[in-house]
Design a protein around this motif. Sequence first.
Motif, PDB file in Angstrom:
ATOM      1  N   THR A   1       0.849  -1.192   0.000  1.00  0.00           N
ATOM      2  CA  THR A   1       0.000   0.000   0.000  1.00  0.00           C
ATOM      3  C   THR A   1       0.883   1.239   0.000  1.00  0.00           C
ATOM      4  OG1 THR A   1      -0.115  -0.099   2.423  1.00  0.00           O
ATOM      5  CG2 THR A   1      -1.906  -1.124   1.197  1.00  0.00           C
ATOM      6  N   VAL A   2       0.385   2.297  -0.639  1.00  0.00           N
ATOM      7  CA  VAL A   2       1.150   3.531  -0.739  1.00  0.00           C
ATOM      8  C   VAL A   2       0.168   4.693  -0.782  1.00  0.00           C
ATOM      9  CG1 VAL A   2       1.215   3.431  -3.264  1.00  0.00           C
ATOM     10  CG2 VAL A   2       2.952   4.728  -2.032  1.00  0.00           C
ATOM     11  N   SER A   3       0.575   5.808  -0.183  1.00  0.00           N
ATOM     12  CA  SER A   3      -0.278   7.000  -0.201  1.00  0.00           C
ATOM     13  C   SER A   3       0.053   7.913  -1.375  1.00  0.00           C
ATOM     14  CB  SER A   3      -0.131   7.772   1.117  1.00  0.00           C
ATOM     15  OG  SER A   3       1.219   8.178   1.315  1.00  0.00           O
ATOM     16  N   LYS A   4       1.330   7.939  -1.811  1.00  0.00           N
ATOM     17  CA  LYS A   4       1.757   8.768  -2.939  1.00  0.00           C
ATOM     18  C   LYS A   4       2.336   7.858  -4.026  1.00  0.00           C
ATOM     19  CE  LYS A   4       2.928  12.747  -0.031  1.00  0.00           C
ATOM     20  NZ  LYS A   4       4.009  13.703   0.353  1.00  0.00           N
ATOM     21  N   PRO A   5       1.592   7.608  -5.084  1.00  0.00           N
ATOM     22  CA  PRO A   5       2.088   6.693  -6.139  1.00  0.00           C
ATOM     23  C   PRO A   5       3.394   7.155  -6.764  1.00  0.00           C
ATOM     24  CG  PRO A   5      -0.271   7.095  -6.369  1.00  0.00           C
ATOM     25  CD  PRO A   5       0.217   8.051  -5.325  1.00  0.00           C
ATOM     26  N   GLU A   6       3.646   8.474  -6.803  1.00  0.00           N
ATOM     27  CA  GLU A   6       4.876   8.953  -7.444  1.00  0.00           C
ATOM     28  C   GLU A   6       6.124   8.598  -6.664  1.00  0.00           C
ATOM     29  OE1 GLU A   6       2.998  12.318  -5.019  1.00  0.00           O
ATOM     30  OE2 GLU A   6       2.348  10.783  -6.457  1.00  0.00           O
ATOM     31  N   ASP A   7       5.970   8.172  -5.402  1.00  0.00           N
ATOM     32  CA  ASP A   7       7.131   7.809  -4.594  1.00  0.00           C
ATOM     33  C   ASP A   7       7.594   6.369  -4.807  1.00  0.00           C
ATOM     34  OD1 ASP A   7       7.009  10.343  -3.579  1.00  0.00           O
ATOM     35  OD2 ASP A   7       6.010   9.779  -1.695  1.00  0.00           O
ATOM     36  N   VAL A   8       6.848   5.591  -5.575  1.00  0.00           N
ATOM     37  CA  VAL A   8       7.159   4.164  -5.753  1.00  0.00           C
ATOM     38  C   VAL A   8       7.873   3.967  -7.088  1.00  0.00           C
ATOM     39  CG1 VAL A   8       6.191   1.844  -5.895  1.00  0.00           C
ATOM     40  CG2 VAL A   8       5.151   3.543  -4.377  1.00  0.00           C
ATOM     41  N   GLU A   9       8.937   3.162  -7.058  1.00  0.00           N
ATOM     42  CA  GLU A   9       9.682   2.835  -8.270  1.00  0.00           C
ATOM     43  C   GLU A   9       9.776   1.321  -8.433  1.00  0.00           C
ATOM     44  OE1 GLU A   9      13.475   4.684  -8.061  1.00  0.00           O
ATOM     45  OE2 GLU A   9      12.690   6.753  -8.004  1.00  0.00           O
ATOM     46  N   ASN A  10       9.778   0.879  -9.670  1.00  0.00           N
ATOM     47  CA  ASN A  10       9.975  -0.521 -10.039  1.00  0.00           C
ATOM     48  C   ASN A  10       8.846  -1.449  -9.582  1.00  0.00           C
ATOM     49  OD1 ASN A  10      12.520   0.220 -11.108  1.00  0.00           O
ATOM     50  ND2 ASN A  10      13.466  -0.049  -9.079  1.00  0.00           N
ATOM     51  N   VAL A  11       7.743  -0.902  -9.068  1.00  0.00           N
ATOM     52  CA  VAL A  11       6.593  -1.717  -8.677  1.00  0.00           C
ATOM     53  C   VAL A  11       5.349  -1.038  -9.243  1.00  0.00           C
ATOM     54  CG1 VAL A  11       5.271  -2.728  -6.779  1.00  0.00           C
ATOM     55  CG2 VAL A  11       7.752  -2.438  -6.561  1.00  0.00           C
ATOM     56  N   PRO A  12       4.483  -1.756  -9.961  1.00  0.00           N
ATOM     57  CA  PRO A  12       3.282  -1.124 -10.513  1.00  0.00           C
ATOM     58  C   PRO A  12       2.318  -0.684  -9.413  1.00  0.00           C
ATOM     59  CG  PRO A  12       3.224  -3.495 -10.865  1.00  0.00           C
ATOM     60  CD  PRO A  12       4.588  -3.182 -10.347  1.00  0.00           C
ATOM     61  N   VAL A  13       1.709   0.493  -9.618  1.00  0.00           N
ATOM     62  CA  VAL A  13       0.751   1.056  -8.661  1.00  0.00           C
ATOM     63  C   VAL A  13      -0.604   1.147  -9.345  1.00  0.00           C
ATOM     64  CG1 VAL A  13       0.182   3.015  -7.184  1.00  0.00           C
ATOM     65  CG2 VAL A  13       2.585   2.372  -7.537  1.00  0.00           C
ATOM     66  N   ILE A  14      -1.632   0.586  -8.713  1.00  0.00           N
ATOM     67  CA  ILE A  14      -2.986   0.643  -9.254  1.00  0.00           C
ATOM     68  C   ILE A  14      -3.938   1.138  -8.166  1.00  0.00           C
ATOM     69  CG2 ILE A  14      -2.553  -1.243 -10.868  1.00  0.00           C
ATOM     70  CD1 ILE A  14      -4.182  -3.056  -8.992  1.00  0.00           C
ATOM     71  N   SER A  15      -5.110   1.547  -8.573  1.00  0.00           N
ATOM     72  CA  SER A  15      -6.142   1.940  -7.625  1.00  0.00           C
ATOM     73  C   SER A  15      -6.713   0.697  -6.955  1.00  0.00           C
ATOM     74  CB  SER A  15      -7.248   2.719  -8.335  1.00  0.00           C
ATOM     75  OG  SER A  15      -8.367   2.880  -7.480  1.00  0.00           O
ATOM     76  N   CYS A  16      -7.136   0.859  -5.726  1.00  0.00           N
ATOM     77  CA  CYS A  16      -7.739  -0.283  -5.021  1.00  0.00           C
ATOM     78  C   CYS A  16      -9.034  -0.725  -5.696  1.00  0.00           C
ATOM     79  CB  CYS A  16      -7.987   0.083  -3.562  1.00  0.00           C
ATOM     80  SG  CYS A  16      -9.133   1.459  -3.311  1.00  0.00           S
ATOM     81  N   LEU A  17      -9.658   0.169  -6.467  1.00  0.00           N
ATOM     82  CA  LEU A  17     -10.883  -0.184  -7.166  1.00  0.00           C
ATOM     83  C   LEU A  17     -10.599  -1.085  -8.372  1.00  0.00           C
ATOM     84  CD1 LEU A  17     -12.594   3.327  -7.102  1.00  0.00           C
ATOM     85  CD2 LEU A  17     -12.914   1.432  -5.495  1.00  0.00           C
ATOM     86  N   GLU A  18      -9.366  -1.095  -8.859  1.00  0.00           N
ATOM     87  CA  GLU A  18      -8.998  -1.899 -10.023  1.00  0.00           C
ATOM     88  C   GLU A  18      -8.452  -3.271  -9.655  1.00  0.00           C
ATOM     89  OE1 GLU A  18      -6.162   0.423 -12.110  1.00  0.00           O
ATOM     90  OE2 GLU A  18      -7.513   2.121 -12.449  1.00  0.00           O
ATOM     91  N   PHE A  19      -8.211  -3.512  -8.380  1.00  0.00           N
ATOM     92  CA  PHE A  19      -7.602  -4.781  -7.965  1.00  0.00           C
ATOM     93  C   PHE A  19      -8.610  -5.914  -8.098  1.00  0.00           C
ATOM     94  CE2 PHE A  19      -6.667  -7.898  -4.607  1.00  0.00           C
ATOM     95  CZ  PHE A  19      -5.404  -8.293  -5.010  1.00  0.00           C
ATOM     96  N   ARG A  20      -8.140  -7.055  -8.625  1.00  0.00           N
ATOM     97  CA  ARG A  20      -8.970  -8.248  -8.751  1.00  0.00           C
ATOM     98  C   ARG A  20      -8.399  -9.358  -7.882  1.00  0.00           C
ATOM     99  NH1 ARG A  20     -11.742  -5.001  -9.804  1.00  0.00           N
ATOM    100  NH2 ARG A  20     -12.816  -4.470 -11.750  1.00  0.00           N
ATOM    101  N   TRP A  21      -9.248  -9.877  -7.029  1.00  0.00           N
ATOM    102  CA  TRP A  21      -8.830 -10.873  -6.036  1.00  0.00           C
ATOM    103  C   TRP A  21      -9.150 -12.259  -6.595  1.00  0.00           C
ATOM    104  CZ3 TRP A  21     -11.499 -11.532  -0.618  1.00  0.00           C
ATOM    105  CH2 TRP A  21     -10.753 -12.436   0.159  1.00  0.00           C
ATOM    106  N   ASN A  22      -8.151 -12.926  -7.157  1.00  0.00           N
ATOM    107  CA  ASN A  22      -8.369 -14.243  -7.760  1.00  0.00           C
ATOM    108  C   ASN A  22      -7.437 -15.315  -7.202  1.00  0.00           C
ATOM    109  OD1 ASN A  22      -5.970 -13.438  -8.940  1.00  0.00           O
ATOM    110  ND2 ASN A  22      -6.964 -12.874 -10.881  1.00  0.00           N
ATOM    111  N   LYS A  23      -6.673 -15.007  -6.171  1.00  0.00           N
ATOM    112  CA  LYS A  23      -5.790 -15.978  -5.520  1.00  0.00           C
ATOM    113  C   LYS A  23      -5.567 -15.537  -4.080  1.00  0.00           C
ATOM    114  CE  LYS A  23      -2.152 -15.473  -8.153  1.00  0.00           C
ATOM    115  NZ  LYS A  23      -0.722 -15.537  -8.613  1.00  0.00           N
ATOM    116  N   PRO A  24      -5.002 -16.385  -3.211  1.00  0.00           N
ATOM    117  CA  PRO A  24      -4.712 -15.949  -1.845  1.00  0.00           C
ATOM    118  C   PRO A  24      -3.826 -14.708  -1.855  1.00  0.00           C
ATOM    119  CG  PRO A  24      -4.473 -18.324  -2.021  1.00  0.00           C
ATOM    120  CD  PRO A  24      -4.673 -17.817  -3.409  1.00  0.00           C
ATOM    121  N   VAL A  25      -4.168 -13.745  -1.027  1.00  0.00           N
ATOM    122  CA  VAL A  25      -3.512 -12.444  -1.076  1.00  0.00           C
ATOM    123  C   VAL A  25      -3.066 -12.029   0.317  1.00  0.00           C
ATOM    124  CG1 VAL A  25      -5.695 -11.187  -0.850  1.00  0.00           C
ATOM    125  CG2 VAL A  25      -3.727 -10.057  -1.897  1.00  0.00           C
TER     126      VAL A  25
END
Length: 402
Positions: free
Chosen positions: A318-342
């Motif tokens: 989880t991240v509050s500022k997406p621009e601070d993250v590098e080398n890891v994709p950042v998506i909205s929580c509304l776009e996440f699809r739960w299809n395996k143990p998480v």
Amino acid sequence: MEQALKPRVWRAVGLSPAGCGRWWRGVRDRSTREQRPPPLAPPAAGGDEEGPPRGGNGGGRLPPPALPEVSRAGSGSRTSPEGPAPPSRPLPWHKSYERGARPAAGAHRELWSLREGGFSKARKRLEPKPLSIERTKGSEILFGIAPCALALSQSRRDLFRLFLKQSSGSRRLVTSEFVLQATARGVPVHHVKRRELDALCRGRVHQGVCLEATPLRFKSLEEAEKPNLGDEENPNRQLIWLVLEQIQDPMNLGALLRSAYFLGVDRVVTSQRNSCPLTPTVSKASSGAMEVFDIYSTDDLRSFLKAKTAEGWEVVGTVSKPEDVENVPVISCLEFRWNKPVIIVIGSEGDGLSLETQLLCHQMLAIPPGRVLHPGIESLNVSVATGILLHSICSQKLRHSD
């Protein structure tokens, strides 16, 4: 005249009319005495009591009247045919009294504060001190209705004593329920005053109930990995674990546990280093969820995440500022699809996830704001943000079950 001058005098000395009756009578009597003429001197020894005093030459003539003293300024004294006027003092309504003799308002406030402080100190001295209740070695004091009730209903703690506030009326029903629970568990019940309960829980909100019990400890991950999985072996069952990295505030930890329990999280795992322990404050903030929910801990969070990734789990940060993250994709929580143990990883209150933990995540989730945010308030409280993320993900489980 006296009635007209009273309000002016009261305002001049900074007193209220209700509290200065005795002071005004003293001033009035003193001013009346000052305006009286001095008493006549007693007759000389051997003289005629009915006649006037005679001169020093023994004749019948009266001595010449004494001339009044004239001040150097020429206007500071008054004379009368009867003789010099007695020296006068400034009265309360004179300007000279207001300039020199009137006490300042600040002095009155200081005297009043000292007087009030003396009253409060005396009242505290008269009040009985709370009884000192000696605690059992190795115990802690739970406080609050929900934590104490759930601790009594479970068998996860050793219980020593239950303390209830002496009460009447509507609280008798709550008190009687606690007495029944404690009696069933064989726990002694003590009815004490509110001050004793305040001292037991150090002034926290106890709601009239305190319970002396042994502390709860984190469970080890080895216990979580033991085969008592039940439905978890079903590949169609959706699993969600919540991992907390260095959550230090007990109120935040309690709120996180309450949300995780309510929304259906299967496991909560915390890092041992720089993390808050399971204290009575955490139990109160969780509304007792800590008393029924197993909390696990690990001293090597990164190895744990790597092992779960190898088992096929998806690790989501989880991240509050997406621009601070590098080398890891950042998506909205509304776009996440739960299809395996998480596994949802939550970072600390101030710094968020560490860089090493971010690199172990498959993707990062962010909560889209509803407006352009003002600098300085671009993030949510960690417990609030976690509740939003968990609801966004766990609602997918409900839709699939339908």
